[in-house]
Motif scaffolding. Structure first.
Motif, PDB file in Angstrom:
ATOM      1  N   GLU A 279       0.844  -1.185   0.000  1.00 40.26           N
ATOM      2  CA  GLU A 279       0.000   0.000   0.000  1.00 40.26           C
ATOM      3  C   GLU A 279       0.885   1.243   0.000  1.00 40.26           C
ATOM      4  OE1 GLU A 279      -3.336   2.136   2.915  1.00 40.26           O
ATOM      5  OE2 GLU A 279      -2.633   0.102   3.329  1.00 40.26           O
ATOM      6  N   ALA A 280       0.534   2.221  -0.817  1.00 36.57           N
ATOM      7  CA  ALA A 280       1.331   3.441  -0.893  1.00 36.57           C
ATOM      8  C   ALA A 280       1.376   4.132   0.467  1.00 36.57           C
ATOM      9  CB  ALA A 280       0.762   4.375  -1.956  1.00 36.57           C
ATOM     10  N   TRP A 281       2.489   4.821   0.715  1.00 33.86           N
ATOM     11  CA  TRP A 281       2.632   5.586   1.958  1.00 33.86           C
ATOM     12  C   TRP A 281       2.546   7.065   1.610  1.00 33.86           C
ATOM     13  CZ3 TRP A 281       5.778   9.417   3.901  1.00 33.86           C
ATOM     14  CH2 TRP A 281       5.703   9.629   5.293  1.00 33.86           C
ATOM     15  N   ASN A 282       1.512   7.735   2.108  1.00 36.14           N
ATOM     16  CA  ASN A 282       1.301   9.151   1.790  1.00 36.14           C
ATOM     17  C   ASN A 282       1.385   9.402   0.286  1.00 36.14           C
ATOM     18  OD1 ASN A 282       1.011   9.588   4.485  1.00 36.14           O
ATOM     19  ND2 ASN A 282       2.697  11.042   4.697  1.00 36.14           N
ATOM     20  N   MET A 308       7.451   2.009   9.771  1.00 36.06           N
ATOM     21  CA  MET A 308       8.698   2.740  10.042  1.00 36.06           C
ATOM     22  C   MET A 308       8.721   4.077   9.323  1.00 36.06           C
ATOM     23  SD  MET A 308      11.737  -0.076   9.884  1.00 36.06           S
ATOM     24  CE  MET A 308      11.645  -1.632  10.762  1.00 36.06           C
ATOM     25  N   LEU A 309       8.224   4.136   8.101  1.00 35.83           N
ATOM     26  CA  LEU A 309       8.189   5.409   7.389  1.00 35.83           C
ATOM     27  C   LEU A 309       7.401   6.449   8.185  1.00 35.83           C
ATOM     28  CD1 LEU A 309       7.621   4.122   3.740  1.00 35.83           C
ATOM     29  CD2 LEU A 309       9.618   5.408   4.535  1.00 35.83           C
ATOM     30  N   THR A 310       6.315   6.012   8.788  1.00 37.54           N
ATOM     31  CA  THR A 310       5.523   6.919   9.619  1.00 37.54           C
ATOM     32  C   THR A 310       6.277   7.287  10.891  1.00 37.54           C
ATOM     33  OG1 THR A 310       3.441   6.019   8.783  1.00 37.54           O
ATOM     34  CG2 THR A 310       3.363   7.164  10.905  1.00 37.54           C
ATOM     35  N   PHE A 311       6.837   6.292  11.565  1.00 38.81           N
ATOM     36  CA  PHE A 311       7.522   6.526  12.834  1.00 38.81           C
ATOM     37  C   PHE A 311       8.700   7.482  12.664  1.00 38.81           C
ATOM     38  CE2 PHE A 311      11.004   4.992  15.713  1.00 38.81           C
ATOM     39  CZ  PHE A 311      10.513   5.590  16.870  1.00 38.81           C
ATOM     40  N   PHE A 312       9.554   7.228  11.690  1.00 37.47           N
ATOM     41  CA  PHE A 312      10.728   8.074  11.507  1.00 37.47           C
ATOM     42  C   PHE A 312      10.349   9.478  11.029  1.00 37.47           C
ATOM     43  CE2 PHE A 312      13.299   3.970  10.845  1.00 37.47           C
ATOM     44  CZ  PHE A 312      13.656   3.943  12.188  1.00 37.47           C
ATOM     45  N   SER A 313       9.287   9.579  10.244  1.00 39.86           N
ATOM     46  CA  SER A 313       8.801  10.909   9.849  1.00 39.86           C
ATOM     47  C   SER A 313       8.328  11.682  11.069  1.00 39.86           C
ATOM     48  CB  SER A 313       7.666  10.776   8.836  1.00 39.86           C
ATOM     49  OG  SER A 313       8.112  10.207   7.623  1.00 39.86           O
ATOM     50  N   ASP A 314       7.647  10.989  11.965  1.00 34.29           N
ATOM     51  CA  ASP A 314       7.103  11.657  13.151  1.00 34.29           C
ATOM     52  C   ASP A 314       8.207  12.097  14.106  1.00 34.29           C
ATOM     53  OD1 ASP A 314       4.561  11.295  12.183  1.00 34.29           O
ATOM     54  OD2 ASP A 314       4.101   9.567  13.459  1.00 34.29           O
ATOM     55  N   ILE A 315       9.182  11.223  14.387  1.00 30.46           N
ATOM     56  CA  ILE A 315      10.167  11.582  15.416  1.00 30.46           C
ATOM     57  C   ILE A 315      11.168  12.616  14.915  1.00 30.46           C
ATOM     58  CG2 ILE A 315       9.958   9.393  16.630  1.00 30.46           C
ATOM     59  CD1 ILE A 315      12.714   8.645  15.460  1.00 30.46           C
ATOM     60  N   THR A 316      11.417  12.643  13.613  1.00 32.35           N
ATOM     61  CA  THR A 316      12.345  13.652  13.082  1.00 32.35           C
ATOM     62  C   THR A 316      11.646  14.973  12.791  1.00 32.35           C
ATOM     63  OG1 THR A 316      11.991  12.927  10.788  1.00 32.35           O
ATOM     64  CG2 THR A 316      13.814  11.898  12.018  1.00 32.35           C
ATOM     65  N   GLY A 317      10.329  14.928  12.669  1.00 30.62           N
ATOM     66  CA  GLY A 317       9.602  16.131  12.280  1.00 30.62           C
ATOM     67  C   GLY A 317       9.733  16.462  10.814  1.00 30.62           C
ATOM     68  N   LYS A 406       8.678  -0.260  18.969  1.00 26.94           N
ATOM     69  CA  LYS A 406       7.883  -1.420  18.570  1.00 26.94           C
ATOM     70  C   LYS A 406       7.874  -2.522  19.625  1.00 26.94           C
ATOM     71  CE  LYS A 406       5.334  -3.634  15.627  1.00 26.94           C
ATOM     72  NZ  LYS A 406       3.994  -3.119  15.289  1.00 26.94           N
ATOM     73  N   HIS A 407       8.981  -2.710  20.305  1.00 29.22           N
ATOM     74  CA  HIS A 407       9.110  -3.876  21.185  1.00 29.22           C
ATOM     75  C   HIS A 407       9.370  -3.517  22.643  1.00 29.22           C
ATOM     76  CE1 HIS A 407       9.049  -6.360  17.606  1.00 29.22           C
ATOM     77  NE2 HIS A 407      10.026  -5.633  17.096  1.00 29.22           N
ATOM     78  N   GLY A 408       9.513  -2.236  22.941  1.00 28.05           N
ATOM     79  CA  GLY A 408       9.642  -1.830  24.324  1.00 28.05           C
ATOM     80  C   GLY A 408      11.064  -1.527  24.752  1.00 28.05           C
ATOM     81  N   LYS A 409      11.163  -0.928  25.925  1.00 30.49           N
ATOM     82  CA  LYS A 409      12.446  -0.458  26.438  1.00 30.49           C
ATOM     83  C   LYS A 409      13.433  -1.602  26.647  1.00 30.49           C
ATOM     84  CE  LYS A 409      14.676   3.172  28.250  1.00 30.49           C
ATOM     85  NZ  LYS A 409      14.969   4.402  27.514  1.00 30.49           N
TER      86      LYS A 409
END
Length: 875
Positions: A279-282, A308-317, A406-409
């Motif tokens: 599925e396409a991402w954005n 991951m594409l979503t996660f890394f986009s979010d944390i980097t801004g 994803k898997h915790g501390k």
């Protein structure tokens, strides 16, 4: 780049390279002198001054080695490559159109990287032919432009050329720098191996197949027009903008990359692939190029890609900035994986089925690593290889960030502990170095456990120091301010300083521009209502290691059986200093750096009671893991037993596994818990370890053990099945042999290893064929297990059969293009066979012949770490 040599991990694990010992040899303090008492004369340079009898330090006669960022004279604006291939000759047939302009100063010529290309002509857009000349080494070509061009004036060069990278790249010692690789080009390696073409540009090897400015501080837009036989798929950077089927049975694909990126990130792959569209991402395509037989497992092989594409986009801004995301695994890849912009290449080690990848987190870590490079490395690029950690340190730390998310501390901290161990282990092979390292001998030397492992650990410390909000806000500023440009470490520092308002020179000087890490000796005392913690920095100062590290951290104190620590902020900034904390009672345990973010060695011995308190009140996975490891070294007592028993019920599988490793002879309660783990643990590796452990426990009922083994062989995860088979072999060899025969077709290293051990002990020489069929299919530890078992069974055959088997192992040991694991496995097996033959009086001739073969293998081996191991063989 996830650039790793699997054999290096093997060295660290099996052969004591990179052992986990934290004993530090402390150098004596540097002697100080009043310089006014010394007389330096021309005659006294490095000798005894006879007048003052003082030893005069030798004055260097030359400046230290320094590798600067590449000087830019021209700006490469655009690159268009029109490519086809001669598979028989392993030749690239190309036309390269380069658009450039002087960067600042005017010039009438331009020099490009073009390593051993055969250039037929260089022309302008209007057809004017330019004169050109190669340097003596044929690494650079200079084009006479016919007139002077000034800044802002663009000119275009059209190269008609061919390249044979197999001849121009590599050497006897280096086979991985060809830039472009043909795999099985003439079909000589059989129909089972696909024909492929793929590239590996980093560091500066793409100029072996097209002319460019092959430096990390260059950027260019890109078009790649690729003509191949119609049965092949192509993959390149950017977006496919056209595909035309030609009358001659070929097809021409056009790939367009409109955002500028560094030439080392250019890529192409050609092969017979199934393209699996996710599925396409954005709105951006996400796809997987899968070798035949693997398309149904694409999302298991490349797990969580869209997430991951979503996660890394979010944390980097910064939202993923490129037009698509493609991933492909190729044969005989010379590196772990490579972050080519929008199109990541992996080695075939990524392949696996959904079943074989249960509980395997390797793939997702590597997917995360290469993806994060699309921000740190592709979007913002280190301007020189000396600054490589600005690419690789961030990519390394992305693995921690993803595991935490994803898997915790606990999972993240377990990963960080492994990364730190890899860094500490590397020091035994090369000593401490700076993260930013301008004095390297070879740019390839930068791809080491400093740039990767230490770089990630240093970012983790920086995050802990400034806090999460400031850390990620600083990353956003760094990426935004430096988008689509090249950077050095000061730009990272300034992004953090601008965000936090704090001068961070001390941190960057200490961790990026200096070498090493602190070695801390800790002592605690309690008297007169005060707990005293004394910290001494014991490390030496050679190789630019600071004599005193500044270490802001915390101290946790647990008292009266409490599991809630009393926390105190401290700053360690002296060679030796003491800290005091009020406490009316003696502490149960004192823990320095309870979050375990400091990259440091520790010299601090704790009692079983202290370790028990630490385990009980641990805030960190690292605390619990260290307790399990240290208790394993202590004599048995009630406190040790109770703590290890508690470890068997820990919520994290890694601690349960460490507890089992620490237990030599389990008591009744521990046996009960291990049986529970063996029967139903949620993590397959821990469950398999419990099954294996039970098979060694003398007082486990055989009927019950057989039931556990039989149940295990019905499980989904292969490690559990393999452990069940190995256990059954010790109870009911006939039933195990029958089950092994049914499992022979399973393509899994755990299963193959279990079968190999069973067959090696059977004495049934007809089973040699199983080993020989599997020999080319196993890798990693599986190859070691397979070859070890093979030579054990082979040694029971007659000389003629032994010679046949040795010839097969020798062929694998000599295959320099193959896996270093396989070469090491085959060589070690030959050596083991030689050692066992020494015990048989009639085998003297064979011992001599095997020694000759080992000498031949040693002479042919190109990997330095394997050469070091082989030095132990054949003595």
């Amino acid at each position: 780049m996830m650039k790793f040599l699997p054999a290096a991990a093997l060295l660290a694990t099996l052969l004591t390279f990179g052992c986990n010992s934290q004993k530090v040899v402390t150098a004596p303090p540097m002697e100080t002198r009043d310089l006014d008492t010394m007389t330096v004369t021309p005659e006294a340079n490095g000798v005894i001054d006879t007048e003052n009898t003082a030893v005069v330090a030798e004055i260097p006669n030359e400046r230290p080695n320094y590798n600067p960022s590449a000087t830019r004279t021209h700006d490469l604006l655009d690159t268009r490559l029109v490519l086809s291939f001669d598979w028989e000759q392993e030749m690239v047939i190309g036309e390269a159109t380069l658009k450039l302009t002087p960067l600042f100063n005017p010039g009438s010529d331009v020099t490009l990287d073009a390593k051993n290309l055969d250039i037929m002509s260089v022309k302008s857009e209007t057809g004017t032919t330019y004169e050109f000349s190669y340097d003596e080494a044929r690494q650079h070509v200079t084009i006479d432009l016919g007139r002077e061009y000034r800044r802002g004036e663009e000119f275009t060069l059209i190269f008609d050329y061919t390249a044979i990278p197999a001849q121009s790249g590599g050497s006897a010692a280096i086979t991985s720098d060809k830039g472009l690789f043909f795999i099985n080009p003439r079909g000589e390696e059989g129909d089972d191996k696909p024909r492929q073409i793929w590239t590996q540009g980093e560091t500066e090897n793409n100029s072996r197949w097209f002319p460019t400015i092959d430096k990390p501080n260059e950027r260019t837009t890109q078009t790649m027009v690729i003509t191949v036989a119609d049965n092949y798929k192509t993959l390149s950077n950017g977006t496919m903008t056209g595909s035309v089927t030609n009358a001659d049975g070929t097809r021409t694909d056009t790939w367009q990359m409109d955002q500028p990126h560094a030439p080392y990130l250019f890529m192409l792959t050609v092969g017979e692939f199934d393209v699996v569209e996710d599925e396409a991402w954005n709105g951006k395509p996400v796809n997987y190029y899968m070798e035949d037989g693997w398309k149904d497992h694409a999302k298991a092989i490349y797990p969580y890609t869209r997430e991951m594409l979503t996660f890394f986009s979010d944390i980097t801004g910064v939202s993923y900035p490129w037009p698509k995301y493609s991933q492909v695994a190729v044969r005989d890849y010379v590196s772990g994986a490579m972050e080519n912009t929008t199109a990541v290449i992996f080695g075939e080690f990524m392949h696996g089925t959904e079943r074989s990848l249960i509980d395997v987190d390797r793939n997702e870590k590597i997917v995360a690593h290469e993806m994060f490079h699309h921000w740190f490395g592709d979007y913002v690029t280190c301007e020189s290889w000396a600054n490589l950690t600005l690419n690789e340190g961030f990519a390394n730390y992305s693995e921690y960030l993803w595991m935490e998310e994803k898997h915790g501390k606990d999972a993240a901290e377990a990963h960080m502990l492994e990364e730190r161990s890899g860094y500490f282990g590397s020091l035994q092979r090369g000593g401490p170095k700076e993260l930013i390292r301008f004095g390297y001998d070879d740019k390839e030397d930068m791809f080491d456990a400093h740039s990767y492992n230490k770089g990630g650990a240093v970012l983790h410390m920086l995050r802990a120091y400034v806090g999460d909000d400031a850390f990620f806000a600083s990353l956003k500023k760094y990426l935004t301010d430096n988008a689509l440009s090249a950077v050095e470490v000061d730009e990272l520092r300034m992004a953090f300083e601008d965000t936090t308002g704090e001068d961070l020179n001390w941190f960057f000087d200490q961790w990026f521009l200096s070498a090493g890490h602190p070695a801390l000796k800790l002592d605690t005392d309690h008297s007169d209502g005060v707990v005293t913690l004394t910290v001494e920095q014991e490390h030496g100062t050679e190789n630019n290691v600071p004599g005193v590290f500044r270490l802001p951290t915390q101290v946790a104190i647990l008292t009266n059986g409490s599991t809630i620590p009393e926390l105190h902020d401290i700053v360690i900034d002296q060679r030796k200093q003491s800290f005091t904390f009020p406490s009316s009672v003696a502490p149960d345990v004192v823990i320095l750096d309870p979050q375990h973010v400091l990259l440091a060695n520790y010299n601090y011995i704790k009692s079983s009671e202290e370790l028990a308190a630490q385990f009980k009140g641990a805030q960190s996975y690292v605390d619990r893991a260290l307790v399990m490891q240290r208790l394993a070294l202590k004599d048995d007592d009630a406190m040790k037993t109770a703590t290890l028993t508690a470890g068997l019920s820990d919520p994290y599988h890694g601690i349960r596994a460490l507890a089992m490793e620490a237990i030599e002879t389990p008591d009744a309660e521990q046996t009960r818990l291990i049986q529970q783990i063996a029967g139903n643990d949620a993590h397959s590796g821990t469950r398999a370890a419990a099954i294996a452990m039970l098979s060694e426990v003398a007082d486990v009922d055989e009927t019950q053990l057989k039931s556990i083994a039989t149940q295990a062989m019905q499980a989904q995860p292969y490690p559990v099945v393999a452990a069940g088979l190995a256990t059954l072999a010790g109870i009911d060899p006939a039933a195990a042999a029958q089950t092994a025969a049914e499992l022979e077709s399973v393509d899994n290293d755990d299963i193959a290893s279990a079968i190999a051990v069973l067959y090696s002990k059977s004495g049934d020489l007809s089973k040699l064929s199983y080993f020989e069929d599997r020999m080319d299919k196993v890798d990693g530890y599986g190859a070691i297990n397979m070859m070890t078992a093979y030579q054990e069974l082979l040694g029971q055959a007659d000389d003629a059969k032994i010679n046949e088997g040795v010839a097969k192992m020798k062929a694998q040991a000599l295959l320099q293009e193959g896996s270093p694991w396989k070469r090491l496995a085959a060589t070690a097996a030959i050596n083991d066979l030689r050692e066992s033959s020494k015990e048989v009086a009639t085998k003297a001739a064979m011992v001599e012949e095997l020694g000759t073969i080992l000498d031949e293998i040693k002479a042919a081996e190109t990997e330095p770490q394997l050469q070091q191991i082989y030095g132990r063989f054949g003595q």
